[in-house]
Design an enzyme around this catalytic site. Structure first.
Site, PDB file in Angstrom:
ATOM      1  N   HIS A 100     -21.384 -36.789   6.796  1.00 39.53           N
ATOM      2  CA  HIS A 100     -22.807 -37.121   6.844  1.00 39.53           C
ATOM      3  C   HIS A 100     -22.989 -38.623   6.943  1.00 39.53           C
ATOM      4  CE1 HIS A 100     -21.374 -36.700   2.698  1.00 39.53           C
ATOM      5  NE2 HIS A 100     -22.181 -37.698   2.383  1.00 39.53           N
ATOM      6  N   HIS A 102     -25.390 -41.660   6.125  1.00 43.37           N
ATOM      7  CA  HIS A 102     -26.539 -42.079   5.315  1.00 43.37           C
ATOM      8  C   HIS A 102     -27.400 -43.057   6.115  1.00 43.37           C
ATOM      9  CE1 HIS A 102     -25.306 -40.633   1.241  1.00 43.37           C
ATOM     10  NE2 HIS A 102     -24.090 -40.729   1.743  1.00 43.37           N
TER      11      HIS A 102
END
Ligand code: AMP
Ligand code: ZN
Length: 141
Positions: A100, A102
């Protein structure tokens, strides 16, 4: 898909989340524990742990989604800038093993630092030594 992965559950809509962007390959939602307004994560829909697992196409799709999310937050929240980054591996703070990115909106005088403020582990080796170690396996030797 990984049945034990929280982010895979979000993709399958088995877990509620505040999704702000979705396309065929990428999904993005507000971080449940925001460090700043509109702290967001952008993830591939395929369960990959790290960027080393992605194909060129996957990377293109992920970055394309990332750009759309940054554009969306810029237009709606209007921060002065962003920090955009990946906690890549446990040692770097990766808790969820679904890759992922950020997205952290930044404002002047918000008290935050730059990416340089994450680590101050100055190398003992010289820049030349480090360069030699790496470049022979790169594409410039
Ligand atoms: P990392 O330390 O890079 O693995 O970060 C994982 C991030 O996912 C953290 O910032 C968490 O706050 C966030 N997070 C964990 N569970 C959820 C959830 N169910 N919905 C949204 N964000 C989450
Ligand atoms: Zn997953």
């Amino acid at each position: 898909m990984d049945n034990n992965c929280i982010f895979c559950k979000i993709i399958k809509k088995e877990l509620e989340s505040k999704i702000i962007y979705e396309d065929q390959n990428v999904i993005s939602f507000l971080d449940i524990n925001p460090h700043t307004i509109a702290h967001t994560v952008v993830i591939p829909k395929k369960h990959y742990s790290t960027i080393l697992d992605l194909s060129n196409d996957d990377i293109l799709q992920l970055f394309s989604g990332l750009q759309k999310v940054v554009d969306l937050i810029k237009k709606t929240i209007n921060p002065d800038g962003f920090n955009i980054g990946i906690n890549h591996g446990r040692v770097a703070g990766q808790v969820i093993d679904h890759l992922h990115i950020h997205v952290l909106p930044r404002f002047f005088n918000d008290g935050g630092g730059s990416i340089h403020s994450i680590i101050f582990n100055k190398p003992k080796e010289s820049l030349d030594e480090i360069y030699e170690k790496i470049k022979k396996y790169g594409n410039r030797s």
